[in-house]
Design an enzyme around this catalytic site. Sequence first.
Site, mmCIF file in Angstrom:
data_model
loop_
_atom_site.group_PDB
_atom_site.id
_atom_site.type_symbol
_atom_site.label_atom_id
_atom_site.label_comp_id
_atom_site.label_asym_id
_atom_site.label_seq_id
_atom_site.Cartn_x
_atom_site.Cartn_y
_atom_site.Cartn_z
ATOM 1 N N GLY A 113 -1.571 2.145 -7.069
ATOM 2 C CA GLY A 113 -0.950 2.592 -5.588
ATOM 3 C C GLY A 113 0.657 2.850 -5.801
ATOM 4 N N CYS A 132 14.097 -10.034 16.809
ATOM 5 C CA CYS A 132 14.229 -10.732 17.577
ATOM 6 C C CYS A 132 14.099 -11.806 16.548
ATOM 7 C CB CYS A 132 14.435 -11.275 19.103
ATOM 8 S SG CYS A 132 15.247 -9.396 20.093
HETATM 9 N N1 LLP Z 1 -6.816 -1.975 -5.761
HETATM 10 C C1 LLP Z 1 -7.130 -2.790 -5.682
HETATM 11 C C2 LLP Z 1 -8.428 -3.493 -5.398
HETATM 12 C C3 LLP Z 1 -6.495 -3.945 -4.839
HETATM 13 O O1 LLP Z 1 -5.824 -5.540 -4.234
HETATM 14 C C4 LLP Z 1 -4.368 -3.109 -5.038
HETATM 15 C C5 LLP Z 1 -3.260 -3.883 -4.047
HETATM 16 C C6 LLP Z 1 -4.603 -1.965 -5.592
HETATM 17 C C7 LLP Z 1 -5.861 -1.484 -6.622
HETATM 18 C C8 LLP Z 1 -3.404 -1.485 -5.884
HETATM 19 O O2 LLP Z 1 -2.161 -2.179 -5.897
HETATM 20 P P1 LLP Z 1 -0.629 -1.812 -6.144
HETATM 21 O O3 LLP Z 1 -1.113 -0.809 -7.299
HETATM 22 O O4 LLP Z 1 -0.370 -1.246 -5.776
HETATM 23 O O5 LLP Z 1 -0.254 -2.850 -6.840
HETATM 24 N N2 LLP Z 1 1.578 -5.193 0.005
HETATM 25 C C9 LLP Z 1 2.097 -5.827 -1.161
HETATM 26 C C10 LLP Z 1 1.189 -5.622 -2.262
HETATM 27 C C11 LLP Z 1 -0.515 -5.505 -1.120
HETATM 28 C C12 LLP Z 1 -0.945 -5.297 -3.197
HETATM 29 C C13 LLP Z 1 -2.728 -5.737 -2.630
HETATM 30 N N3 LLP Z 1 -3.828 -4.777 -3.347
HETATM 31 C C14 LLP Z 1 3.783 -5.324 -1.491
HETATM 32 O O6 LLP Z 1 3.640 -4.833 -0.196
HETATM 33 O O7 LLP Z 1 4.156 -5.478 -2.217
#
Ligand code: LLP
Length: 422
Positions: free
Chosen positions: A277, A346
């Site tokens: 992601g 706020c």
């Molecule tokens: N696959 C699964 C099963 C996941 O739970 C996630 C992310 C991804 C792939 C993708 O991960 P990435 O490649 O983006 O690291 N909101 C948080 C990040 C939450 C990630 C949740 N799961 C932030 O802003 O850092």
Amino acid sequence: MNHFHYHQGRLLAEEVAVEDIAASVGTPFYCYSTATLKRHFTVFQDALAGLDATICFAVKANSNLAVIRTLAECGAGADVVSEGELRRALAAGVPPSRIVFSGVGKSRRELELALTTGILQINVESEAELAELNDVALALGRTAAIGIRVNPDVDAQTHAKITTGRKENKFGIEWIHAPRVLRAAAALPGIALTAVAVHIGSQLTELSPFREAFLRVRDLVLMLRADGIALSRLDLGGGLGIPYDPRTDLPPDPAAYGAIVRETLGDLGCAFLFEPGRLLVGNAGLLVSRVLYVKEGATRTFVICDAAMNDLVRPAMYDAHHEIIAVRQPAPGTEERDFDVVGPVCETGDTFARGRRLPPPAAGDLIAFASAGAYGAAMASSYNSRPLVPEVLVQGRSFATVRRRPTYDEMLALESFPEWLS
Ligand code: LLP
């Protein structure tokens, strides 16, 4: 590497001046670069050269339809975690044969939709979900191609709120139970056990946790083979980190990650699925905001801008660092000072940066929060009744609003009064 840079004193997104977009759509807004999205996809794809790999973009990182379509045109599939994300992936043109459905709590309705859509794989995260899915599949007269997500109990060495592969986390099937659950899955009539899946966390800046998790997956695959259960696909999740703070963050090179995959799992004859992601979209996006006021407090100087924690929650939620860039390039030799950069919401948590050394911003200036393409707009809310901000996609000299700002009337239109108040 991204495509945001100064040219003749103005910050450009590819070949478009960010201030021209601001004049057209108003602030705050998200700005994404097509060239950067494509470049990141290519870098990741090249890192996996030689492997039979499907790259499913984790839609949760950025669920804008135009962003999903841009990546889909490069060949990406989608990793979705809800009916909404599945509908988005399909609407963006991702073929069902490249969609994986992950997540710890899929409803029966979501499982039915996934099955009738005929997606590539559903990742199952509990025995209860396995039973439910088998039931749904038999009721629909279909067979569900599944991955079983295992929890390898590996420390991803990342922020506690985004670590997912420890045994105390809610994700996956506990390591010691995995062989039993996989064997049980292989015997169910509505289930076609296809894959084992693992995702240990997000924003990983070390490779060793990946290696540890992949070696555990290897052991599991070999153990099941000895039992006559062949898994054809390994879903290795996402998680690769990006450099938010160029002075301190040294995330691993995707090529080194690819090398670890080859080294630990490359000889098993399996196909691979990846769910990146952040790596694909993080550095392809800016959040652009206008400075409203500069306020001298008793002990600190506040830059109050028109973006807030509801637009980009990562600093408030994870103490995340986002570089702050002046949209007009500061004159050489401009003396920098320390500022707290805050939004209008706020609560004190509405702080993007504390004691950040910056060229002094003035009211009316535009600033940009960098690396905001992942988990920025996707996590935004309308807290304080602030409208969700527009998203703009740039390609070369062109830009287009790919999500417009809702009107206040649209925001109010979803609500109604109960009859006792009318
Ligand atoms: N696959 C699964 C099963 C996941 O739970 C996630 C992310 C991804 C792939 C993708 O991960 P990435 O490649 O983006 O690291 N909101 C948080 C990040 C939450 C990630 C949740 N799961 C932030 O802003 O850092």
